[in-house]
Design a protein around this motif. Structure first.
Motif: not given
Length: 401
Positions: A176-187
């Motif tokens: 919830k804290r480190f895999l925000h959609p805006n952070v992992v959206s390239i994967y």
């Protein structure tokens, strides 16, 4: 008078011949002009196609450099020009310096992510898992729930992974804290796995080939029948199939027949080893409750994030399967379970398991209450699967009649 008329007739004849000549010339020009128009249209078409494919490729390779927020900026951002704002990030490690040649060749090729909660007691097993995923060109992020990061630097890949530390926290708390959609959206795919899974019979590349071919948005590898702590029959490996989307079980408390729709008979994966597409994770992240850290109850609702009919978009892969070793055995997926944790809390292993299970059970009830309240309060929401089942029954009735 006669002479004048003859001159007039001659002039008219010359004019007529001239006009006919002009028309003839124009007629001769038409095929030529048509060819010119066709050539120009072809050039415009090819240029448009080239620009489209180039833009598409740039968006894939330089996803964040190309992102622009086209919405009206809020008051806090109006002092910045719109083109400089980047609304997303990633988990790729960047070097402190690069040569000019490497700057030009620097293109992100890691398109998938493995995220795992880990403790030093499971170092050997985690090493086996990470080695397989690194060979498949995955980005790795490890969540250290026991606070021990130094114990991992001796591994060859220690400095290639991202390490996040928070004492006694679960997989869902970290996610919830480190895999925000805006952070992992390239994967393209996010693997959110536990640390106690054996991967001797699992290949990430082959797994993803099957998932893509089947069009699955949420999936998991099947569990070897000899695994410990198998909670749902749908997760058990079938030796005769490449994948399955439902299970049939007429014994026990939960009965699954052809008429059964939804978890745990179909459209279901367990919380220990889920795999999400980018779109499915965007939805699932919003489903995770910030304060309910054990994630109980979420597996029954993940099908709502399948970007379509869950009985078709959620599946279990049989040909690439894992073994649940059950080493991390404090009651469920993502639980911190090391000697350090037990000692620090000043309780025996049994007491700690009991406390965690009580907390998990309480969180399950809270999650159910929140879901039911949200459904009741949102007057515009319609359960997509009830609507799908209704259409399915109507079609079946129509065919019988």
């Amino acid at each position: 008078m006669k002479t004048f008329k003859s001159w007039h007739a001659l002039i008219n004849k010359r004019n007529a011949l001239y006009e006919l000549g002009k028309i003839g010339f124009k007629m001769k020009q038409l095929p030529f002009m048509g060819v010119i128009c066709i050539v120009m249209l072809f050039i415009v078409y090819r240029t448009t196609v080239y620009q489209y494919h180039k833009t598409e490729m740039e968006m894939k390779l330089y996803r964040f450099e190309m992102v622009k927020d086209y919405q009206q900026p809020s008051g806090k951002l109006r002092s910045l020009p719109r083109g400089i704002m980047q609304v997303r990030s990633d988990l790729e490690i960047r070097p402190l310096w690069m040569s000019s040649s490497s700057r030009q060749a620097s293109v992100n090729t890691n398109k998938n992510l493995l995220a795992m909660p880990v403790g030093i007691m499971q170092k050997e097993n985690v090493d086996d898992v990470v080695e397989k995923f690194l060979a498949a060109n995955f980005t790795i992020i490890l969540f250290h729930y026991d606070g021990n990061v130094d114990g991992w630097w001796d591994l060859d890949w220690g400095d290639k992974a991202i390490h996040v530390v928070a004492h006694n926290q679960t997989k869902w708390w970290f996610a919830k804290r480190f895999l925000h959609p805006n952070v992992v959206s390239i994967y393209d795919y996010i693997f959110l796995w536990d640390e106690d899974l054996g991967v001797d019979h699992f290949d990430p590349k082959r797994y993803l080939q099957i998932v893509k071919t089947a069009g699955l948005e949420i999936s998991q590898p099947a569990l070897d029948p000899d695994s410990t702590e198998i909670h749902h029959k749908i997760t058990i490996r079938s030796r005769t199939k490449e994948l399955h989307r439902r299970v049939y079980e007429l014994r026990g408390k939960t009965k699954c027949s052809k008429a059964s729709e939804g978890p745990p008979c179909s459209g279901f994966v367990e919380g220990m080893a889920p795999v999400f597409t980018r779109s499915a994770w965007y939805c699932a992240w919003h489903l995770i409750q910030n304060d309910l850290v054990h994630g109980w109850g979420m597996d029954m609702k993940l099908g709502y994030c399948a970007q379509g009919v869950r009985s078709k978009k959620v599946g279990v892969i049989d040909s690439e399967y894992i073994v649940h070793k059950g080493i991390q055995s404090l009651g469920g997926s993502g639980y911190p379970a090391t000697r350090t944790t037990v000692k620090r809390n000043g309780a025996s292993g049994f007491d700690l398991r009991t406390q965690i299970r009580r907390q998990s059970t309480w969180e399950l009830e809270v999650f159910k209450e929140r879901w039911n309240r949200a459904v009741e309060e949102d007057k515009n929401w319609v359960d997509p699967f009830l609507r799908y089942q209704s259409r399915k029954k109507q079609t079946s009735t129509h065919l019988r009649s």
